[in-house]
Design a protein around this motif. Structure first.
Motif, PDB file in Angstrom:
ATOM      1  N   PHE A   8       0.820  -1.214   0.000  1.00 33.96           N
ATOM      2  CA  PHE A   8       0.000   0.000   0.000  1.00 33.96           C
ATOM      3  C   PHE A   8       0.857   1.269   0.000  1.00 33.96           C
ATOM      4  O   PHE A   8       0.376   2.339  -0.340  1.00 33.96           O
ATOM      5  CB  PHE A   8      -0.944  -0.003   1.215  1.00 33.96           C
ATOM      6  CG  PHE A   8      -2.114  -0.932   1.041  1.00 33.96           C
ATOM      7  CD1 PHE A   8      -3.294  -0.497   0.472  1.00 33.96           C
ATOM      8  CD2 PHE A   8      -2.035  -2.260   1.454  1.00 33.96           C
ATOM      9  CE1 PHE A   8      -4.374  -1.352   0.307  1.00 33.96           C
ATOM     10  CE2 PHE A   8      -3.109  -3.119   1.292  1.00 33.96           C
ATOM     11  CZ  PHE A   8      -4.278  -2.669   0.716  1.00 33.96           C
ATOM     12  N   GLU A   9       2.111   1.135   0.388  1.00 32.25           N
ATOM     13  CA  GLU A   9       3.013   2.289   0.425  1.00 32.25           C
ATOM     14  C   GLU A   9       3.155   2.925  -0.961  1.00 32.25           C
ATOM     15  O   GLU A   9       3.463   4.110  -1.076  1.00 32.25           O
ATOM     16  CB  GLU A   9       4.406   1.858   0.923  1.00 32.25           C
ATOM     17  CG  GLU A   9       4.432   1.348   2.361  1.00 32.25           C
ATOM     18  CD  GLU A   9       4.375   2.461   3.398  1.00 32.25           C
ATOM     19  OE1 GLU A   9       4.665   3.619   3.033  1.00 32.25           O
ATOM     20  OE2 GLU A   9       4.030   2.170   4.565  1.00 32.25           O
ATOM     21  N   ALA A  10       2.943   2.133  -2.024  1.00 35.28           N
ATOM     22  CA  ALA A  10       3.094   2.655  -3.393  1.00 35.28           C
ATOM     23  C   ALA A  10       1.970   3.628  -3.770  1.00 35.28           C
ATOM     24  O   ALA A  10       2.131   4.421  -4.700  1.00 35.28           O
ATOM     25  CB  ALA A  10       3.149   1.500  -4.383  1.00 35.28           C
ATOM     26  N   PHE A  11       0.843   3.562  -3.049  1.00 36.54           N
ATOM     27  CA  PHE A  11      -0.263   4.487  -3.345  1.00 36.54           C
ATOM     28  C   PHE A  11      -0.004   5.838  -2.682  1.00 36.54           C
ATOM     29  O   PHE A  11       0.670   5.927  -1.656  1.00 36.54           O
ATOM     30  CB  PHE A  11      -1.598   3.927  -2.823  1.00 36.54           C
ATOM     31  CG  PHE A  11      -1.982   2.598  -3.416  1.00 36.54           C
ATOM     32  CD1 PHE A  11      -1.923   2.385  -4.783  1.00 36.54           C
ATOM     33  CD2 PHE A  11      -2.407   1.555  -2.604  1.00 36.54           C
ATOM     34  CE1 PHE A  11      -2.294   1.162  -5.335  1.00 36.54           C
ATOM     35  CE2 PHE A  11      -2.774   0.332  -3.141  1.00 36.54           C
ATOM     36  CZ  PHE A  11      -2.713   0.124  -4.516  1.00 36.54           C
ATOM     37  N   LYS A  12      -0.588   6.876  -3.259  1.00 32.70           N
ATOM     38  CA  LYS A  12      -0.397   8.224  -2.697  1.00 32.70           C
ATOM     39  C   LYS A  12      -1.399   8.457  -1.568  1.00 32.70           C
ATOM     40  O   LYS A  12      -2.287   9.310  -1.651  1.00 32.70           O
ATOM     41  CB  LYS A  12      -0.553   9.264  -3.800  1.00 32.70           C
ATOM     42  CG  LYS A  12       0.580   9.186  -4.822  1.00 32.70           C
ATOM     43  CD  LYS A  12       0.351  10.123  -5.978  1.00 32.70           C
ATOM     44  CE  LYS A  12       1.473   9.980  -7.003  1.00 32.70           C
ATOM     45  NZ  LYS A  12       1.226  10.763  -8.221  1.00 32.70           N
ATOM     46  N   LEU A  13      -1.254   7.673  -0.519  1.00 38.86           N
ATOM     47  CA  LEU A  13      -2.109   7.801   0.663  1.00 38.86           C
ATOM     48  C   LEU A  13      -1.316   8.473   1.773  1.00 38.86           C
ATOM     49  O   LEU A  13      -0.085   8.317   1.846  1.00 38.86           O
ATOM     50  CB  LEU A  13      -2.567   6.418   1.144  1.00 38.86           C
ATOM     51  CG  LEU A  13      -3.410   5.586   0.180  1.00 38.86           C
ATOM     52  CD1 LEU A  13      -3.596   4.165   0.702  1.00 38.86           C
ATOM     53  CD2 LEU A  13      -4.778   6.233  -0.066  1.00 38.86           C
ATOM     54  N   ASN A  14      -2.007   9.208   2.660  1.00 44.35           N
ATOM     55  CA  ASN A  14      -1.275   9.856   3.752  1.00 44.35           C
ATOM     56  C   ASN A  14      -0.918   8.839   4.842  1.00 44.35           C
ATOM     57  O   ASN A  14      -1.387   7.713   4.853  1.00 44.35           O
ATOM     58  CB  ASN A  14      -2.058  11.057   4.318  1.00 44.35           C
ATOM     59  CG  ASN A  14      -3.416  10.666   4.876  1.00 44.35           C
ATOM     60  OD1 ASN A  14      -3.599   9.547   5.366  1.00 44.35           O
ATOM     61  ND2 ASN A  14      -4.380  11.576   4.800  1.00 44.35           N
ATOM     62  N   VAL A  21      -4.223   0.963   7.568  1.00 42.40           N
ATOM     63  CA  VAL A  21      -4.159  -0.232   6.717  1.00 42.40           C
ATOM     64  C   VAL A  21      -3.255  -1.278   7.376  1.00 42.40           C
ATOM     65  O   VAL A  21      -3.599  -2.466   7.457  1.00 42.40           O
ATOM     66  CB  VAL A  21      -3.640   0.130   5.299  1.00 42.40           C
ATOM     67  CG1 VAL A  21      -3.275  -1.128   4.524  1.00 42.40           C
ATOM     68  CG2 VAL A  21      -4.700   0.934   4.543  1.00 42.40           C
ATOM     69  N   ALA A  22      -2.107  -0.817   7.875  1.00 39.95           N
ATOM     70  CA  ALA A  22      -1.153  -1.735   8.530  1.00 39.95           C
ATOM     71  C   ALA A  22      -1.760  -2.314   9.810  1.00 39.95           C
ATOM     72  O   ALA A  22      -1.629  -3.514  10.091  1.00 39.95           O
ATOM     73  CB  ALA A  22       0.147  -0.995   8.838  1.00 39.95           C
ATOM     74  N   ASP A  23      -2.458  -1.453  10.590  1.00 44.15           N
ATOM     75  CA  ASP A  23      -3.090  -1.918  11.834  1.00 44.15           C
ATOM     76  C   ASP A  23      -4.166  -2.971  11.554  1.00 44.15           C
ATOM     77  O   ASP A  23      -4.414  -3.849  12.376  1.00 44.15           O
ATOM     78  CB  ASP A  23      -3.732  -0.733  12.582  1.00 44.15           C
ATOM     79  CG  ASP A  23      -2.672   0.221  13.144  1.00 44.15           C
ATOM     80  OD1 ASP A  23      -1.497  -0.191  13.227  1.00 44.15           O
ATOM     81  OD2 ASP A  23      -3.035   1.375  13.461  1.00 44.15           O
ATOM     82  N   ALA A  24      -4.792  -2.854  10.376  1.00 38.65           N
ATOM     83  CA  ALA A  24      -5.832  -3.823  10.006  1.00 38.65           C
ATOM     84  C   ALA A  24      -5.229  -5.142   9.519  1.00 38.65           C
ATOM     85  O   ALA A  24      -5.942  -6.111   9.277  1.00 38.65           O
ATOM     86  CB  ALA A  24      -6.728  -3.235   8.920  1.00 38.65           C
ATOM     87  N   HIS A  28      -0.489  -6.493   1.240  1.00 36.59           N
ATOM     88  CA  HIS A  28      -0.529  -6.392  -0.215  1.00 36.59           C
ATOM     89  C   HIS A  28      -1.937  -6.037  -0.685  1.00 36.59           C
ATOM     90  O   HIS A  28      -2.910  -6.652  -0.231  1.00 36.59           O
ATOM     91  CB  HIS A  28      -0.112  -7.727  -0.852  1.00 36.59           C
ATOM     92  CG  HIS A  28       1.242  -8.180  -0.409  1.00 36.59           C
ATOM     93  ND1 HIS A  28       2.404  -7.554  -0.801  1.00 36.59           N
ATOM     94  CD2 HIS A  28       1.614  -9.191   0.416  1.00 36.59           C
ATOM     95  CE1 HIS A  28       3.440  -8.170  -0.244  1.00 36.59           C
ATOM     96  NE2 HIS A  28       2.983  -9.163   0.509  1.00 36.59           N
ATOM     97  N   PRO A  29      -2.059  -5.074  -1.576  1.00 36.81           N
ATOM     98  CA  PRO A  29      -3.383  -4.755  -2.109  1.00 36.81           C
ATOM     99  C   PRO A  29      -3.918  -5.898  -2.974  1.00 36.81           C
ATOM    100  O   PRO A  29      -3.142  -6.612  -3.611  1.00 36.81           O
ATOM    101  CB  PRO A  29      -3.148  -3.505  -2.971  1.00 36.81           C
ATOM    102  CG  PRO A  29      -1.690  -3.489  -3.266  1.00 36.81           C
ATOM    103  CD  PRO A  29      -0.994  -4.215  -2.153  1.00 36.81           C
ATOM    104  N   THR A  30      -5.235  -6.076  -2.964  1.00 32.28           N
ATOM    105  CA  THR A  30      -5.866  -7.077  -3.836  1.00 32.28           C
ATOM    106  C   THR A  30      -5.898  -6.511  -5.256  1.00 32.28           C
ATOM    107  O   THR A  30      -5.721  -5.312  -5.459  1.00 32.28           O
ATOM    108  CB  THR A  30      -7.311  -7.379  -3.374  1.00 32.28           C
ATOM    109  OG1 THR A  30      -8.091  -6.187  -3.549  1.00 32.28           O
ATOM    110  CG2 THR A  30      -7.369  -7.828  -1.924  1.00 32.28           C
ATOM    111  N   PRO A  31      -6.138  -7.362  -6.267  1.00 30.23           N
ATOM    112  CA  PRO A  31      -6.149  -6.861  -7.653  1.00 30.23           C
ATOM    113  C   PRO A  31      -7.080  -5.667  -7.885  1.00 30.23           C
ATOM    114  O   PRO A  31      -6.717  -4.724  -8.574  1.00 30.23           O
ATOM    115  CB  PRO A  31      -6.595  -8.088  -8.455  1.00 30.23           C
ATOM    116  CG  PRO A  31      -6.087  -9.247  -7.660  1.00 30.23           C
ATOM    117  CD  PRO A  31      -6.241  -8.836  -6.226  1.00 30.23           C
TER     118      PRO A  31
END
Length: 457
Positions: A8-14, A21-24, A28-31
């Motif tokens: 998820f680090e590759a997405f432009k998320l804050n 996301v990590a706490d959940a 790896h993102p799904t397709p």
């Protein structure tokens, strides 16, 4: 994108969202997330074709949270529409989970409960509304929702919305929210209706599809039994619970009546805690049953199709189609409750003589032949009662005549022979009898008059 977005680090998320996301526990993102999140973050309208259990909720929730960012003002800036209360509540859970490190405010609006508490939350100020179409319009008409700040609109389970007849409400909502907005539309299936709706609702959308439409996950083992009647279905169900390694199961029926019958049958046997949910059950009862099932306190959940879409329950080992669904795409949604998150699952379908027609159509849609298993010898295969057999034959004739108007029908009831045009003969007789009576009456009146004349002489 695949290699790049391996995390998820590759997405432009804050950072707040990435931490959530990590706490959940997601790495790896799904397709669907891999394809939809970058497009949504870039501001495109998105048409996503993805089944339940593919991670599609987070695929639109994360971009929405990123766009709304922080609490601001009193009025919602994003609206997520879903067809059922259950799905609204599940989306609400994902929004709460992913926005845990932010100050964003959200409200879930749905029927089955009074609107008072929901209105109170709205009056305190919200950033995101997750709602069913009907409840949104009810509260809007009370003057409690101001729509002018809405910049993002999400429609989840769009195909189900159309199946349930929500199009008039959706069009009403589209008329009262700003035209300049981002639209994200997700559907489990794609066909002509969705294509037309997307053309009306989306502007130059980017279409993402993670699996061919109406296909079933590879982690689901599918099998069907050809079962002659409902009594044998119940016997076979009992056999499965005695002999299969079933940790947690959902049993789908077509009607409330069958759901109650299956529930009563299982309740009298020691197969573990059983609950039943259908439209006649109160909202709180349904919510509690689902929560207990998710929590592992309930082993068996008997449900009509009201619960077959969007139910996010992991670790379901078996799905049993006690009845074959009449909306064929619902087969995919039903069995999608098992084999989730790369766990293996099993989908078992009981198919009566009339349902064979429907199951053939399902196999065309999922583009595969489901393995047929023989009913085990230990199962008591009872004779089909005459009335039940007649009902199957009538139903099959109706379906075949619908496909081919020239089909004459194999089903013939033994009835008293009636001559052709017998009803016309009966009418003619009645007419004659009526004339005869009229004539008799006339003759009596004439005699009476004649008698009076003679008397007067």
């Amino acid at each position: 994108m695949s290699n790049e977005a391996s995390t998820f680090e590759a997405f432009k998320l804050n950072r707040q969202l990435l931490n959530a996301v990590a706490d959940a526990g997601y790495v790896h993102p799904t397709p669907i997330q891999e394809k939809a999140i970058p497009l949504a973050l870039a501001g495109h309208d998105v048409l996503g074709i993805a089944q339940t259990g593919t991670g599609k909720t987070a695929a639109y929730v994360l971009p929405v949270l990123m766009k709304v960012k922080y609490a601001q003002g009193d009025h919602a800036r994003a609206v997520i529409l879903a067809p059922t209360r259950e799905l609204v509540m599940q989306i609400e859970e994902v929004v709460i989970q992913m926005s845990a490190n932010t100050d964003l405010r959200m409200v879930a609006l749905y029927g089955g409960l009074g609107p008072k508490t929901q209105i109170e939350i709205l009056e305190k100020g919200v950033d995101i509304i997750v709602t069913t179409p009907g409840r949104f319009l009810d509260i809007y008409r009370k003057g409690k929702i101001l729509t002018k700040e809405i910049k993002t609109m999400v429609l989840d389970e769009a195909d189900k919305m159309m199946d349930m007849g929500f199009m008039p409400q959706i069009r009403s909502i589209l008329e009262i929210i700003p035209r300049k907005r981002q639209n994200l539309l997700f559907s489990a299936t794609f066909g002509e209706r969705i294509d037309r709706f997307a053309a009306e609702f989306l502007e130059f959308p980017e279409r993402v599809e993670v699996t061919p439409q109406a296909t079933t996950a590879e982690t689901i083992g599918q099998v069907k039994y050809l079962v002659p009647n409902i009594k044998t279905k119940l016997s076979l169900l009992a056999h499965l619970f005695k002999n299969e390694d079933i940790s947690r199961a959902i049993i789908f029926t077509r009607s409330r009546r069958n759901a109650e019958e299956v529930f009563a049958f299982l309740s009298h046997r020691s197969y573990g805690e059983v609950r039943v949910i259908h439209a006649n059950k109160g909202q709180n009862t349904r919510i509690n049953s689902i929560e207990d099932f998710k929590g592992g306190d309930v082993r068996i959940l008997v449900a009509t199709d009201v619960a077959s879409r969007g139910l996010d329950v992991t670790m379901v080992s078996h799905v049993v189609n006690f009845d074959v669904p009449l909306i064929y795409e619902d087969y995919v949604h039903r069995i999608g409750r098992t084999g989730r998150a790369e766990n293996e699952g099993k989908a078992i379908s009981f198919v009566n003589p009339a349902e064979e027609y429907h199951f053939d159509k399902i196999e065309e849609i999922i583009r595969m032949k489901v393995e047929e298993a023989e009913i085990p010898n230990e199962v008591d295969v009872t004779a089909t009662p005459f009335e039940e057999k007649q009902a199957y034959a009538r139903e099959l004739d109706r379906l075949l005549q619908r496909d081919n108007p020239d089909y004459k029908g194999a089903f013939h009831e033994k009835k008293e022979y009636k001559k052709p045009n017998a009803h016309l003969e009966a009418q003619e007789k009645e007419k004659k009898r009526g004339n005869k009576n009229s004539k008799a009456k006339t003759n009596r009146n004439q005699l009476k008059t004649k008698h009076q004349k003679n008397k007067g002489k």
